[in-house]
Scaffold this active site. Sequence first.
Site, short mmCIF file in Angstrom:
data_model
loop_
_atom_site.label_atom_id
_atom_site.label_comp_id
_atom_site.label_asym_id
_atom_site.label_seq_id
_atom_site.Cartn_x
_atom_site.Cartn_y
_atom_site.Cartn_z
CG HIS A 197 32.44 1.92 60.98
ND1 HIS A 197 32.20 1.21 62.12
CD2 HIS A 197 32.04 3.19 61.25
CE1 HIS A 197 31.98 2.02 63.10
NE2 HIS A 197 31.68 3.08 62.37
CE LYS B 229 40.16 10.15 40.06
NZ LYS B 229 38.83 10.10 40.47
CG ASN C 23 45.10 28.18 61.16
OD1 ASN C 23 45.47 28.74 62.31
ND2 ASN C 23 44.82 29.07 59.99
CB ALA D 16 39.91 24.04 49.78
#
Length: 166
Positions: A94, A160, A63, A140
């Site tokens: 990094h 998790k 989307n 989300a």
Amino acid sequence: MDTVLIIIGYIVDKVQRLNIVALRRYKTNLFKKRINPNINHIGGETTWNDINHISIGDNTYINGAELLTTEDSRIVIGASCLISYDVVIRTDMHKHDYMKHIIEQGNMAKDIVIGDNVWIGHGVYIMPGVTIGNNSIIGAKAVVTKSIPADSIAVGIPAKVVKSRK
């Protein structure tokens, strides 16, 4: 004179919006043609930096994701996946392994692999080196820092596994 300026401003705004829509349509068609014409949908807000290092399976729906790779890393997305808005899938970051100025440590890059039939919710961030197994769901706003096994539901920061889908 004010009326003329308002009309000109209105016309300029409409032309800019049409150009944005045309550019999105062009980018989407280019993406599908170059990667896989059987991709179900690529949203106009989807961005990428290198099509050559991205692979997407059939019937996948993206989307509005940001897909960022390097010359020596890939993003592989399986078939029949759903990827929501504001998702970031980035193969580099990094280095931070030792006590030295961060700016002097350079970058590292690792492949990201997303299996088949995976649903990635709104605002998820997927870190380098992660594999998400088939049939998994990522909730989300999760930040996926480690691989997620197949048939799992994962949420949170860091993500998790909270439930199995078996």
